[in-house]
Design a protein around this motif. Sequence first.
Motif, PDB file in Angstrom:
ATOM      1  N   VAL A  18     -10.259 -23.490 -10.195  1.00 43.70           N
ATOM      2  CA  VAL A  18      -9.941 -24.861 -10.595  1.00 43.70           C
ATOM      3  C   VAL A  18      -8.617 -24.842 -11.345  1.00 43.70           C
ATOM      4  N   ASP A  19      -7.647 -25.582 -10.827  1.00 43.65           N
ATOM      5  CA  ASP A  19      -6.359 -25.737 -11.497  1.00 43.65           C
ATOM      6  C   ASP A  19      -6.423 -26.997 -12.353  1.00 43.65           C
ATOM      7  N   VAL A  20      -5.979 -26.864 -13.603  1.00 38.05           N
ATOM      8  CA  VAL A  20      -6.044 -27.984 -14.541  1.00 38.05           C
ATOM      9  C   VAL A  20      -4.688 -28.217 -15.179  1.00 38.05           C
ATOM     10  N   ALA A  21      -4.507 -29.418 -15.687  1.00 37.42           N
ATOM     11  CA  ALA A  21      -3.243 -29.801 -16.294  1.00 37.42           C
ATOM     12  C   ALA A  21      -3.072 -29.232 -17.701  1.00 37.42           C
ATOM     13  N   ASP A  22      -4.176 -29.049 -18.432  1.00 34.37           N
ATOM     14  CA  ASP A  22      -4.069 -28.595 -19.817  1.00 34.37           C
ATOM     15  C   ASP A  22      -5.357 -27.909 -20.270  1.00 34.37           C
ATOM     16  N   ALA A  23      -5.305 -27.327 -21.454  1.00 33.82           N
ATOM     17  CA  ALA A  23      -6.447 -26.582 -21.989  1.00 33.82           C
ATOM     18  C   ALA A  23      -7.654 -27.475 -22.247  1.00 33.82           C
ATOM     19  N   ASP A  24      -7.429 -28.737 -22.598  1.00 35.68           N
ATOM     20  CA  ASP A  24      -8.556 -29.654 -22.812  1.00 35.68           C
ATOM     21  C   ASP A  24      -9.367 -29.812 -21.531  1.00 35.68           C
ATOM     22  N   ALA A  25      -8.684 -29.980 -20.408  1.00 40.06           N
ATOM     23  CA  ALA A  25      -9.372 -30.110 -19.119  1.00 40.06           C
ATOM     24  C   ALA A  25     -10.096 -28.809 -18.770  1.00 40.06           C
ATOM     25  N   ILE A  38      -8.866 -27.842  -6.677  1.00 33.73           N
ATOM     26  CA  ILE A  38     -10.066 -27.017  -6.601  1.00 33.73           C
ATOM     27  C   ILE A  38     -10.016 -26.273  -5.273  1.00 33.73           C
ATOM     28  N   GLY A  39     -10.210 -24.959  -5.326  1.00 34.55           N
ATOM     29  CA  GLY A  39     -10.170 -24.165  -4.112  1.00 34.55           C
ATOM     30  C   GLY A  39     -10.985 -22.899  -4.253  1.00 34.55           C
ATOM     31  N   LEU A  40     -10.832 -22.003  -3.295  1.00 32.34           N
ATOM     32  CA  LEU A  40     -11.500 -20.704  -3.314  1.00 32.34           C
ATOM     33  C   LEU A  40     -10.458 -19.616  -3.522  1.00 32.34           C
ATOM     34  N   ALA A  41     -10.871 -18.539  -4.154  1.00 29.77           N
ATOM     35  CA  ALA A  41      -9.992 -17.383  -4.345  1.00 29.77           C
ATOM     36  C   ALA A  41     -10.816 -16.114  -4.190  1.00 29.77           C
ATOM     37  N   ARG A  42     -10.176 -15.075  -3.719  1.00 29.23           N
ATOM     38  CA  ARG A  42     -10.847 -13.772  -3.607  1.00 29.23           C
ATOM     39  C   ARG A  42     -10.634 -12.979  -4.885  1.00 29.23           C
ATOM     40  N   GLY A  46     -24.581 -20.131  -9.501  1.00 28.75           N
ATOM     41  CA  GLY A  46     -24.450 -18.676  -9.507  1.00 28.75           C
ATOM     42  C   GLY A  46     -23.102 -18.155  -9.041  1.00 28.75           C
ATOM     43  N   VAL A  47     -22.179 -19.040  -8.702  1.00 32.24           N
ATOM     44  CA  VAL A  47     -20.839 -18.639  -8.264  1.00 32.24           C
ATOM     45  C   VAL A  47     -19.886 -18.786  -9.443  1.00 32.24           C
ATOM     46  N   ARG A  48     -19.118 -17.743  -9.713  1.00 30.14           N
ATOM     47  CA  ARG A  48     -18.180 -17.757 -10.835  1.00 30.14           C
ATOM     48  C   ARG A  48     -17.061 -18.773 -10.599  1.00 30.14           C
ATOM     49  N   VAL A  49     -16.687 -19.474 -11.670  1.00 27.00           N
ATOM     50  CA  VAL A  49     -15.592 -20.441 -11.635  1.00 27.00           C
ATOM     51  C   VAL A  49     -14.499 -19.943 -12.573  1.00 27.00           C
ATOM     52  N   VAL A  50     -13.276 -19.876 -12.069  1.00 31.37           N
ATOM     53  CA  VAL A  50     -12.132 -19.500 -12.895  1.00 31.37           C
ATOM     54  C   VAL A  50     -11.195 -20.694 -12.991  1.00 31.37           C
ATOM     55  N   THR A  51     -10.567 -20.860 -14.143  1.00 36.51           N
ATOM     56  CA  THR A  51      -9.627 -21.957 -14.328  1.00 36.51           C
ATOM     57  C   THR A  51      -8.240 -21.397 -14.604  1.00 36.51           C
ATOM     58  N   GLU A  52      -7.246 -22.185 -14.240  1.00 37.78           N
ATOM     59  CA  GLU A  52      -5.865 -21.836 -14.549  1.00 37.78           C
ATOM     60  C   GLU A  52      -5.137 -23.113 -14.949  1.00 37.78           C
ATOM     61  N   VAL A  53      -4.471 -23.050 -16.103  1.00 37.31           N
ATOM     62  CA  VAL A  53      -3.676 -24.193 -16.557  1.00 37.31           C
ATOM     63  C   VAL A  53      -2.342 -24.124 -15.816  1.00 37.31           C
ATOM     64  N   VAL A  54      -2.106 -25.116 -14.962  1.00 37.74           N
ATOM     65  CA  VAL A  54      -0.885 -25.147 -14.151  1.00 37.74           C
ATOM     66  C   VAL A  54       0.023 -26.316 -14.507  1.00 37.74           C
ATOM     67  N   GLY A  55      -0.446 -27.191 -15.376  1.00 41.54           N
ATOM     68  CA  GLY A  55       0.337 -28.360 -15.741  1.00 41.54           C
ATOM     69  C   GLY A  55       0.108 -29.494 -14.770  1.00 41.54           C
ATOM     70  N   ALA A  56       0.832 -30.562 -14.972  1.00 41.73           N
ATOM     71  CA  ALA A  56       0.707 -31.742 -14.112  1.00 41.73           C
ATOM     72  C   ALA A  56       1.300 -31.441 -12.745  1.00 41.73           C
ATOM     73  N   ILE A  57       0.693 -31.988 -11.726  1.00 38.26           N
ATOM     74  CA  ILE A  57       1.178 -31.829 -10.356  1.00 38.26           C
ATOM     75  C   ILE A  57       1.796 -33.149  -9.916  1.00 38.26           C
ATOM     76  N   ARG A  58       3.025 -33.065  -9.450  1.00 40.37           N
ATOM     77  CA  ARG A  58       3.709 -34.261  -8.947  1.00 40.37           C
ATOM     78  C   ARG A  58       4.258 -33.970  -7.555  1.00 40.37           C
ATOM     79  N   PRO A  59       4.278 -34.976  -6.689  1.00 41.04           N
ATOM     80  CA  PRO A  59       4.845 -34.754  -5.360  1.00 41.04           C
ATOM     81  C   PRO A  59       6.348 -34.498  -5.444  1.00 41.04           C
ATOM     82  N   LEU A  60       6.847 -33.703  -4.538  1.00 39.67           N
ATOM     83  CA  LEU A  60       8.282 -33.477  -4.470  1.00 39.67           C
ATOM     84  C   LEU A  60       8.968 -34.737  -3.962  1.00 39.67           C
ATOM     85  N   ARG A  61      10.090 -35.015  -4.504  1.00 42.53           N
ATOM     86  CA  ARG A  61      10.864 -36.142  -3.984  1.00 42.53           C
ATOM     87  C   ARG A  61      11.677 -35.627  -2.812  1.00 42.53           C
TER      88      ARG A  61
END
Length: 76
Positions: A40-47, A27-31, A57-72
Motif C-alpha cells: 500500500v502506497d500512502v501520501a503520509d505517515a498518518d495514512a 494498492i498492489g502486490l509485491a514479491r 493472514g497476508v502481510r501488508v507493507v506500506t510505503e510513504v510515497v507522497g502525493a501522486i499527481r498526473p504528469l502534465r
Amino acid sequence: MTDRAAARAAKNALADRLSAQSGVVGIGLARRDTGYVVKVDVADADAAGRVPRDVDGVRVVTEVVGAIRPLRSRTA
C-alpha cells in the motif's frame, strides 16, 4: 509462504476497506522472500497508521510515497 492468488484476494478485500480513506494512493502486490505481500502506497505517515499489518493472514507493507499527481503533457 503466501501465493499470488491469496495475496490478490487479500488485496481486493483491503482495497474495498481503504477506498474511502484519504492518503491511500495505490494498492498492489509485491514479491518478498516469503512469497507475495499486499503493498500500500500512502501520501503520509498518518495514512500509513490506518493501514492494517495483515489481511486474511497476508502481510501488508506500506510505503510513504507522497502525493501522486498526473504528469502534465508537454506540447512540442
